[in-house]
Design a protein around this motif. Structure first.
Motif, PDB file in Angstrom:
ATOM      1  N   ARG A   1      -9.687 -29.650 -66.214  1.00  0.00           N
ATOM      2  CA  ARG A   1      -8.620 -29.209 -65.560  1.00  0.00           C
ATOM      3  C   ARG A   1      -7.219 -29.431 -66.047  1.00  0.00           C
TER       4      ARG A   1
ATOM      5  N   TYR B   1      -0.661 -25.659 -68.160  1.00  0.00           N
ATOM      6  CA  TYR B   1      -1.444 -25.124 -67.322  1.00  0.00           C
ATOM      7  C   TYR B   1      -2.543 -25.933 -66.614  1.00  0.00           C
TER       8      TYR B   1
ATOM      9  N   GLU C   1     -13.225 -22.754 -62.119  1.00  0.00           N
ATOM     10  CA  GLU C   1     -13.714 -22.345 -63.017  1.00  0.00           C
ATOM     11  C   GLU C   1     -15.256 -22.108 -62.816  1.00  0.00           C
TER      12      GLU C   1
ATOM     13  N   THR D   1      -6.083 -26.020 -64.373  1.00  0.00           N
ATOM     14  CA  THR D   1      -7.155 -25.062 -64.102  1.00  0.00           C
ATOM     15  C   THR D   1      -7.724 -25.399 -62.735  1.00  0.00           C
TER      16      THR D   1
ATOM     17  N   SER E   1     -12.204 -19.085 -66.161  1.00  0.00           N
ATOM     18  CA  SER E   1     -11.324 -20.274 -65.870  1.00  0.00           C
ATOM     19  C   SER E   1      -9.992 -19.486 -65.059  1.00  0.00           C
TER      20      SER E   1
ATOM     21  N   ARG F   1      -6.309 -20.434 -64.017  1.00  0.00           N
ATOM     22  CA  ARG F   1      -5.209 -21.502 -64.224  1.00  0.00           C
ATOM     23  C   ARG F   1      -3.692 -20.764 -63.830  1.00  0.00           C
TER      24      ARG F   1
END
Length: 682
Positions: free
Chosen positions: A570, A576, A581, A578, A592, A594
């Motif tokens: 994360r 960034y 994913e 996430t 992913s 993000r």
């Protein structure tokens, strides 16, 4: 003096016109330096080249060298193991059926190599080969109603700009273990009766064959709260449309149930594809008193093929207490039962079965007790809404030998935990919940919690972390098999230490905000990428070449693979975040999604990122050390592509409307902003 070239055997090679006339070992050395795309394109040069580059032995070697972790090679390795039957016995049923079908069909390695090379060509370039759309039935109509469980009231806020931190549950689900998608369809499949007649809106889609099968679950007069599919088990959590009891002047309570179906793959002897069967397994009441349909009462759940866990979080409606009511229940759902409590609200037809009671209170508190009597109880236990005392709140079930118990079909509770025990484990959420989701494996239940520096809202923490904190707490829940304790006539009591794994993303001078940030390590490499000893003239057949060598056990550092680890994925690319994913651990492929909330507050030109990466995407051959693997791990951004009409298509909007993506190395599944399911095929 000019010397004429000669081969290793002493024959004259001056008349050779191309590489296909080289000795076979030299030819293999040459093509080992070609990319998979080049090897496929070489087939169109001439008939001689086509014959050389479509040779079964050569294509099998190219697969081993370039794509040792692809799905086809993993299945072939299982079949070619010294004891394939013993290896298949430990596989899930659906994977075992796929393996049987894989063995029945004659494999043409030349076409398999071209197919896999095309797939990884698109994966390496983060471009979809085909974009498919699936229409979903609209919710809140006369036929179908999806009333999802409300997420926490937390969002990200920075400089008067906000972003989502939690997303609502989708009305569909994809199971990577089974390779099928369950979703609410808009029309019946084939010659099936109209949906208005049967109410079987939910369909199972095998994405490899595009075949659909209706789920025998009538959605009429139901509010679907959540749908999950994992390990061949489909779970519907739903509530009755009509309330049955008045909670207070403003709220009413609806009965909630859980319906469980077995989704099994069957090899077909008449067609080239496998067929699927969806059969009812059991049903039980989710909560004894029911739950209101609002945005305050929440529950989180997880399940495996044999167990189901649910955590309840409800606001306290008492005038004298402010802390919310929290409780946890774990069910054993391995036994089927035709009884449906939703069709028998008063319980008059509920079968009585003989069950072993929980440990007596005296024995649980450490006092001596010799009571081993059994009682007659319904096939499922209820979870009350009132907080019980700490002495009898958590009573593990005693397991007796076969001679002391009676077969009792249907789900039943094996563990209850209320707020005193949750507080003891450090898992009580109180008014500032941090729980993100539950995870369940063969023996343990995991609480996945998360806090963020910029989290705001009613449920945000009063003491936020420095950057971003993720934590996983495991509790031993599921009893062990009593094979080793058969002489005593009872199994082990489920007690043990708590597993705790956390990561605070504390940055350093190198801006590395996670101590576990690393590419996917080797989970299973079958067969290992090695060139030595694979000469077709060496006397070994294709089966011998496919046999797995020594399997190296390594611990995965990818948060999406191991259930027990904190989800460091994360924040691994901080700032960034996430959002979601897709991880195919055995293939070494990762997608992913993000977004950079901090940079978005500074510039409108910062776009969310949808990237593809992983060790499995490298095209290198031979054995390399770990530093070389890290250096060559590919990360490619989807970004913005152009459709057939030439207009810009935002892939984020095509997949992340519900903040959830799934899939495997063959495709990625998400939901777009128009409420359609998007399938990106590679």
């Amino acid at each position: 003096m000019k010397c004429s070239p000669q081969s290793a055997s002493g024959s004259d090679t001056s008349n050779m016109r191309d590489i296909t006339e080289l000795p076979h070992d030299l030819f293999l050395i040459v093509i080992s330096h070609l990319s998979p795309r080049t090897c496929v394109r070489c087939r169109s040069v001439s008939r001689r080249w086509h014959h050389a580059f479509t040779d079964e032995a050569n294509c099998l070697l190219l697969l081993r060298w370039n794509f040792p972790r692809c799905r086809e090679m993993r299945l072939a390795a299982l079949l070619s193991s010294p004891a394939p039957q013993k290896s298949a016995d430990n596989l899930p049923p659906n994977l075992k059926a796929e393996l049987v079908r894989f063995a029945q069909v004659r494999r043409v390695w030349s076409s398999t190599f071209a197919h896999v090379a095309r797939r990884y060509h698109h994966l390496n370039r983060a471009t979809a080969r085909v974009v498919e759309k699936l229409d979903m039935a609209p919710s809140q109509n006369n036929l179908f109603s999806f009333w999802g469980v409300a997420p926490w009231n937390r969002y990200l806020r920075l400089h008067e700009k906000t972003a989502s931190f939690h997303y609502p549950d989708p009305s569909w689900w994809y199971s990577q273990e089974d390779g099928v998608l369950v979703y609410p369809a808009t029309r019946p499949e084939g010659d099936s009766p109209p949906l208005e007649t049967t109410g079987h809106i939910y369909h199972i889609v095998d994405l490899s064959t595009k075949l659909e099968f209706p789920v025998p679950f009538d959605v009429r007069q139901k509010h679907i709260r959540r749908v999950r599919l994992a390990q061949g088990v489909l779970v519907f959590e739903w509530a009755e449309v009509l309330p049955y009891h008045q909670l207070n002047d403003r709220e009413v309570v609806h009965r909630h149930y859980v319906s469980i179906f077995d989704v099994l793959r069957h090899p077909s002897t008449t067609t080239t594809h496998c067929t699927w069967s969806i059969t009812f397994r059991s049903e039980f009441k989710l909560h004894f008193l029911g739950l209101p349909l609002n945005r305050s009462d929440r529950f989180f759940s997880a399940h495996t093929a044999t167990h189901y866990a649910v955590y309840f979080w409800q606001p306290n409606r008492s005038l004298y207490q402010d802390d919310p009511i929290e409780q946890l229940a774990v069910w054993d759902i391995s036994s089927p039962s035709p009884y449906r409590p939703s069709e028998d609200p008063k319980g008059r037809k509920r079968p009585s079965v003989e069950r072993t009671p929980s440990l007596p209170t005296g024995l649980w508190s450490g006092k001596s007790s010799s009571s081993t009597a059994t009682t007659r109880s319904p096939p499922q236990a209820d979870v009350s809404n009132d907080a019980a005392s700490s002495s009898d709140m958590e009573q593990p079930r005693r397991r007796l030998s076969a001679s002391q118990t009676t077969t009792a079909p249907g789900p039943f509770v094996i563990r209850r935990i209320a707020w005193p025990q949750l507080d003891f484990y450090g898992l009580r959420q109180r008014a500032t919940p941090q729980l993100r989701n539950l995870s369940l494996d063969e023996k343990n239940l995991y609480f996945i919690e998360e806090e963020h520096r910029w989290a705001d809202g009613q449920h945000s923490s009063l003491s936020p972390p420095r950057v971003h904190l993720v934590r996983s707490t495991g509790i031993p829940i599921i009893p062990f098999d009593d094979q080793d304790d058969s002489s005593q006539g009872q199994g082990h009591v489920v007690q043990g230490p708590v597993f705790l794994d956390s990561c605070g993303a504390d940055g350093d001078v190198n801006m590395n905000f996670c101590r576990r940030v690393a590419p996917a390590s080797s989970v299973s490499v079958w067969p290992p990428p090695s060139i030595g000893g694979l000469n077709a003239a060496g006397g070994r057949g294709l089966i011998e070449q496919l046999r797995p060598r020594e399997k190296k056990e390594e611990t995965s550092e990818w948060g999406g693979i191991a259930k027990h680890l904190a989800p460091c994925w994360r924040h691994e690319d901080f700032p960034y975040l996430t959002v979601s994913e897709m991880v195919d651990g055995e293939a070494g492929v990762r997608v992913s999604a993000r977004h950079c909330f901090m940079l978005e507050t500074l510039s409108v030109h910062v776009r969310p990122r949808l990237t593809v990466g992983g060790e499995g995407l490298q095209e290198g051959k031979g054995k390399v050390d770990r530093e070389e693997i890290v250096r060559r791990t590919r990360v490619k951004e989807f970004g913005v592509t152009r459709g057939d009409t030439g207009e810009e298509v935002n892939m984020w909007g095509e997949l992340l409307a519900k903040g959830h993506i799934s899939g495997d190395e063959r495709w990625v599944v998400g939901e777009d902003e128009q409420g359609l399911i998007t399938v990106l095929r590679f």
